[in-house]
Design an enzyme around this catalytic site. Structure first.
Site, PDB file in Angstrom:
ATOM      1  N   SER A 200       2.035 -20.435   0.730  1.00  0.00           N
ATOM      2  CA  SER A 200       1.869 -19.056   0.277  1.00  0.00           C
ATOM      3  C   SER A 200       0.758 -19.014  -0.759  1.00  0.00           C
ATOM      4  O   SER A 200      -0.384 -19.327  -0.431  1.00  0.00           O
ATOM      5  CB  SER A 200       3.193 -18.517  -0.280  1.00  0.00           C
ATOM      6  OG  SER A 200       3.069 -17.157  -0.638  1.00  0.00           O
ATOM      7  N   THR A 201       1.071 -18.682  -2.008  1.00  0.00           N
ATOM      8  CA  THR A 201       0.043 -18.555  -3.044  1.00  0.00           C
ATOM      9  C   THR A 201      -0.744 -19.849  -3.203  1.00  0.00           C
ATOM     10  O   THR A 201      -0.171 -20.902  -3.460  1.00  0.00           O
ATOM     11  CB  THR A 201       0.691 -18.191  -4.389  1.00  0.00           C
ATOM     12  OG1 THR A 201       1.557 -17.075  -4.197  1.00  0.00           O
ATOM     13  CG2 THR A 201      -0.366 -17.874  -5.430  1.00  0.00           C
ATOM     14  N   HIS A 227       1.792 -17.076   4.199  1.00  0.00           N
ATOM     15  CA  HIS A 227       2.120 -15.685   3.875  1.00  0.00           C
ATOM     16  C   HIS A 227       0.833 -14.879   3.723  1.00  0.00           C
ATOM     17  O   HIS A 227       0.111 -15.015   2.747  1.00  0.00           O
ATOM     18  CB  HIS A 227       2.922 -15.613   2.571  1.00  0.00           C
ATOM     19  CG  HIS A 227       4.263 -16.268   2.659  1.00  0.00           C
ATOM     20  ND1 HIS A 227       4.995 -16.618   1.545  1.00  0.00           N
ATOM     21  CD2 HIS A 227       5.009 -16.655   3.727  1.00  0.00           C
ATOM     22  CE1 HIS A 227       6.131 -17.173   1.928  1.00  0.00           C
ATOM     23  NE2 HIS A 227       6.161 -17.211   3.238  1.00  0.00           N
ATOM     24  N   MET A 320       4.764 -19.178  -3.980  1.00  0.00           N
ATOM     25  CA  MET A 320       5.857 -18.591  -4.747  1.00  0.00           C
ATOM     26  C   MET A 320       7.132 -18.552  -3.912  1.00  0.00           C
ATOM     27  O   MET A 320       7.090 -18.538  -2.689  1.00  0.00           O
ATOM     28  CB  MET A 320       5.504 -17.155  -5.170  1.00  0.00           C
ATOM     29  CG  MET A 320       4.419 -17.045  -6.213  1.00  0.00           C
ATOM     30  SD  MET A 320       4.325 -15.369  -6.905  1.00  0.00           S
ATOM     31  CE  MET A 320       3.915 -14.409  -5.455  1.00  0.00           C
ATOM     32  N   ASP A 323      10.768 -19.823   0.300  1.00  0.00           N
ATOM     33  CA  ASP A 323      10.668 -19.810   1.762  1.00  0.00           C
ATOM     34  C   ASP A 323      10.331 -21.218   2.249  1.00  0.00           C
ATOM     35  O   ASP A 323       9.431 -21.872   1.723  1.00  0.00           O
ATOM     36  CB  ASP A 323       9.584 -18.822   2.195  1.00  0.00           C
ATOM     37  CG  ASP A 323       9.552 -18.619   3.703  1.00  0.00           C
ATOM     38  OD1 ASP A 323      10.586 -18.834   4.351  1.00  0.00           O
ATOM     39  OD2 ASP A 323       8.487 -18.229   4.222  1.00  0.00           O
TER      40      ASP A 323
END
Length: 388
Positions: A200-201, A227, A320, A323
């Site tokens: 993600s991030t 993401h 973050m 998940d």
């Protein structure tokens, strides 16, 4: 003659220091009010263009910068590397429109050192879109600021240890949670027949850095769930293909999963793998978001565990939230292996930290070492229990 302005050194504690850069006075005002209303964040500077942002960044030393892309005098992409140079350890959050052009520039910004991006609503009159933008902005700014402080603390502790003659701490120590020891999991070394990556991030740059040197040599299919919204995932796939030299595209419902190819989960669709007779194929679903995300990592990993079992290899990179944790548990229960990125090299140690502290990882490594470990696993022995 006026006294020279002093450069601010960020305090170890206190509110996270944020600078807001946007040529729109309306957006600057909105974002500044939102951040100023949060007790754990404060706006230390604002600027209408990159040139002024550079001067403000050097003077105020923000920890997080919300940086617009399209601005007069100096745009965000031009200002980005200069802001990273003058503001020590700053995390930059790019702000762009949800268009193909905005996506292309945002992905380029990530390769230049931006930590993450936001997609601005097309109009401030769209209350639902504005509320979603506000929520995402505050979550990301808070997470990036906290992660920046954690990373700085780890680096300072490591430097202090080296200066004291104790040497660098052991890798596990750099990922330690107070009062909790991280344990690695022993696993049977079955050669993986698929590699699944969740991020993600900070993920786009981490995935590219990890796969760039090794993807062409692995000889297994690679699934990537990052993401990202629709439009952005297609640009990301194109960038990843150019970086790795491997055929890369968004996954297509029903297509066969083939070795030597990278499949990226399309924005707003979950991507899973399924059996179709003797074949293994991709399925795209519109099932509800998981962990507030679609695409989400957990559905992909559950399907990988069901189809590939002990021949599954998973890498959880910076991001973050948590998940990927539930899906990683399913992979481990099926006999597969998990590698997590360590905290010091993560932009945000949420997703990899969740699997690392759960005790289900075979390895917890700096980003620069993950590719070599993946390749070692893939070239390892093919023991009984692996798919033929």
């Amino acid at each position: 003659m006026t006294a020279p302005e002093k450069t601010v050194t960020p305090a170890a504690g206190g509110p996270i220091r944020v600078m807001v850069v946007d040529d729109s006075a309306v957006i600057r005002g909105l974002v500044s009010r939102w951040i100023g209303a949060e007790p754990d964040m404060e706006v230390v500077a604002t600027a209408p263009n990159g040139a002024q942002a550079l001067r403000q960044a050097e003077k105020t030393q923000p920890e997080v910068v919300v940086l617009d892309i399209e601005m007069p005098e100096m745009d965000g992409l031009t200002a980005l590397p200069e802001i990273l140079r003058v503001a020590r350890g700053v995390r930059v959050l790019m702000s762009s429109t949800l268009t193909r052009a905005g996506a292309e520039v945002s992905i380029k910004a990530l390769t230049l050192g931006a930590a993450d991006y936001l997609t601005k609503p097309s109009s401030t009159r769209e209350s639902g879109a504005v509320d979603a933008f506000r929520t995402e902005l505050l979550q990301k700014a808070r997470a990036l600021g906290a992660a920046r402080r954690r990373t700085q603390a780890i680096r300072q502790a490591t430097a202090a240890s080296i200066r004291a003659g104790a040497g660098a701490p052991a890798p596990a120590a750099t990922n330690a949670v107070p009062g909790r020891e991280i344990r690695l999991r022993r696993s049977v070394p079955i050669r993986p027949q698929i590699l699944a990556i969740g991020s993600s991030t900070g993920g786009p740059q981490a995935v590219a850095a990890m796969l760039g040197p090794i993807a062409a040599r692995l000889g297994v299919p690679i699934l990537v769930t990052q993401h990202m919204p629709a439009t952005f995932t297609a640009i990301f796939a194109d960038h990843l293909g150019k970086t790795t030299g491997v055929e890369t595209a968004e996954g297509i419902d029903g297509e066969a999963v083939r070795a030597g190819r990278i499949y990226v989960a399309p924005g707003n669709r979950h991507m899973i793998v399924a059996r179709d007779g003797d074949r293994r194929v991709l399925r795209l679903t519109d099932d509800p978001p998981e962990n507030f995300c679609r695409p989400a990592v957990d559905p992909m990993l559950r399907s990988v565990a069901a189809v590939y079992g002990a021949a599954s290899l998973v890498v959880i990179l910076t991001g973050m939230g948590h998940d990927g944790l539930a899906g990683s548990r399913a992979v481990v229960e099926a006999g597969g292996r998990i590698i997590a990125q360590d905290e010091a090299s993560s932009v945000v140690w949420g997703m990899p930290g969740a699997v690392a502290t759960a005790g289900i990882c075979s390895a917890i490594l700096p980003l620069g070492e993950i590719g070599a470990r993946v390749e070692a696993f893939v070239r390892g022995p093919l023991l009984a229990g692996g798919l033929q």
